[in-house]
Design a protein around this motif. Structure first.
Motif, PDB file in Angstrom:
ATOM      1  N   GLY A 397       0.775  -1.223   0.000  1.00  0.00           N
ATOM      2  CA  GLY A 397       0.000   0.000   0.000  1.00  0.00           C
ATOM      3  C   GLY A 397       0.810   1.278   0.000  1.00  0.00           C
ATOM      4  N   ASP A 400      -0.389   4.321  -1.953  1.00  0.00           N
ATOM      5  CA  ASP A 400      -1.512   5.146  -1.500  1.00  0.00           C
ATOM      6  C   ASP A 400      -1.036   6.521  -1.056  1.00  0.00           C
ATOM      7  OD1 ASP A 400      -3.041   2.916  -1.957  1.00  0.00           O
ATOM      8  OD2 ASP A 400      -3.226   2.351   0.155  1.00  0.00           O
ATOM      9  N   LYS A 433      -2.241   7.320   6.278  1.00  0.00           N
ATOM     10  CA  LYS A 433      -2.488   6.206   5.356  1.00  0.00           C
ATOM     11  C   LYS A 433      -1.516   5.055   5.610  1.00  0.00           C
ATOM     12  CE  LYS A 433      -4.425   9.005   1.618  1.00  0.00           C
ATOM     13  NZ  LYS A 433      -4.258   9.473   0.220  1.00  0.00           N
TER      14      LYS A 433
END
Length: 443
Positions: A397, A400, A433
């Motif tokens: 991730g 992101d 995030k």
């Protein structure tokens, strides 16, 4: 890629470094009930002696690189009677969205391509399978590849990608425009002092020399390269903290914004306008990807050159992406297909000079150092950067966070926020995030 828009469509689907979306590969095929496995330790890296198999090979090479890969597949098929590779090509965005369902339903491809920044996310989600055994069966070693790209293919102590290429950012220059401004067209500026002096001389000739893009393509790639050049980083080593807002990041983004304040660049540069300005003789310099080589070769009468990125910050560094071969976890493993896939991946890797002609730097050292590759003058210039290319940390991730990075770039280059403020606020959002992703992918 044969046109900037092809790369733009890729970036819109994947983010500046590629979103952590799915683009991968292997096989949903089940074992044939009447075939005997050839055995994982039987085939050599270049031979497959099992029963006839068909391999599904998916990728997103819809640009000018697609025909080069198809030629490789056709040649491979002509040389291997018992392996038939069928290549399916679609837009990267479609590929990302279709692959997970195809894999989970057992209808995924046997071999595929994935951008290197997507490997950790797909590994953590259980979509792709470790390739340590494949690398061992092919007798692949770290010394066979550029160090940065080989290391970036690992996640959580296992290998998930076999690198095919690297596609770095590089320096394009319009020789005619340089000559009109009294600059030497055969000696482009390669450090900060000479680069800024050249921009000043171009300005005196009424030319805005380097158009600063506020967009992920190519602005984000430029900013990332500059941050590394100024001695900084985007994240800490393990990817748990954002560091792009620290002093090197502020220096890098300020340098880009100062180009606008100093009238070296217009304001509000549109998507791809920086590349078009170079082609049309409105700008002298453009930092763009290796895929742009073949685009410029199609422009009749254009006098241009390429070089590694100028060293603005004091440390040689450049952004790069990479295409990797990957295998997805099949619902029912088929050793014959796995062995055949090994042969295909290894063969393409060794024959990747043809792929380089499509606008890439081969990841494989033996191909990259060959006389035939060195004869590809423009690609070889990009390859000079191979020892100092940068990739993101292998963290699920991680991409992101780049939406916030891109927003900071956009705000600063469009002059709506000061560089330090834009980067600090983006870092705060991105840190949240990263924390959410640690929880998301921990189980």
């Amino acid at each position: 890629m044969s046109h900037p828009l092809s790369r733009r469509r890729f970036l819109s689907a994947t983010g500046a470094l590629g979103a952590g979306a799915f683009l991968s590969a292997c096989g949903g095929g089940s074992a044939s009930p009447d075939s005997e496995p050839a055995g994982a330790d039987t085939p050599a890296s270049d031979t497959y002696d099992g029963p006839n198999v068909e391999l599904e090979f998916w990728n997103g090479f819809t640009g000018g690189d697609g025909p080069f890969m198809q030629d490789l597949v056709d040649t491979f098929n002509s040389e291997h009677d018992n392996i038939a590779v069928k290549m399916t090509v679609m837009e990267w965005a479609d590929y990302y969205s279709k692959l997970p369902a195809a894999v989970s339903s057992g209808r995924g491809p046997d071999v595929g391509i994935m951008h290197i920044d997507s490997l950790p996310t797909n590994a953590a989600r259980g979509v792709i399978m470790p390739l340590d055994d494949v690398a061992a069966a092919l007798n692949l070693q770290a010394s066979d590849f550029a160090d940065a790209v080989w290391s970036a293919g690992e996640y959580d102590g296992q290998r998930y990608g076999i690198p095919l290429d690297v596609h770095p950012l590089g320096f394009y220059y319009n020789k005619t425009v340089m000559e009109e401004a009294g600059l030497d067209p055969d000696n482009p500026p390669m450090d900060r002092d000479s680069y800024e002096a050249a921009l000043e001389q171009l300005k005196s000739a009424g030319i805005k020399g380097h158009w600063m893009s506020p967009h992920p393509f190519t602005g984000s790639m430029t900013l990332q390269s500059l941050i590394w050049q100024f001695g900084g980083s985007l994240f800490n080593d393990d990817g748990t903290e954002v560091t792009w807002h620290e002093d090197p990041g502020v220096q890098a983004l300020t340098w880009m914004v100062d180009a606008i304040h100093n009238d070296y660049s217009p304001t509000d540069v549109g998507q791809d306008a920086d590349a078009i300005a170079l082609q049309n003789g409105q700008a002298a310099f453009n930092w763009n990807g290796i895929w742009h080589i073949n685009s410029l070769k199609e422009v009749s009468g254009l006098e241009w050159g390429v070089a590694p990125l100028p060293n603005i910050g004091g440390t040689q560094a450049a952004w790069a992406g990479s295409h990797n071969f990957v295998l997805t976890k099949p619902r029912r493993p088929d050793e014959n297909k796995l062995n055949a896939a090994r042969v295909f991946v290894n063969w393409v890797s060794k024959q990747s000079l043809a792929w380089a002609e499509g606008g890439q730097v081969p990841a494989r050292t033996s191909v990259r150092e060959s006389e035939d590759f060195q004869a590809l003058t423009e690609q070889a210039a990009f390859a000079e950067q191979v020892e100092y290319l940068h990739f993101p940390p292998a963290v699920p991730g991680i991409s992101d966070a780049f939406a916030d990075f891109d927003q900071a770039l956009n705000e600063a280059v469009l002059l709506t926020k000061e560089p330090a403020q834009a980067l600090e606020q983006a870092a705060q959002r991105a840190a949240k995030k990263l924390e959410e992703n640690r929880d998301k992918y921990s189980g």
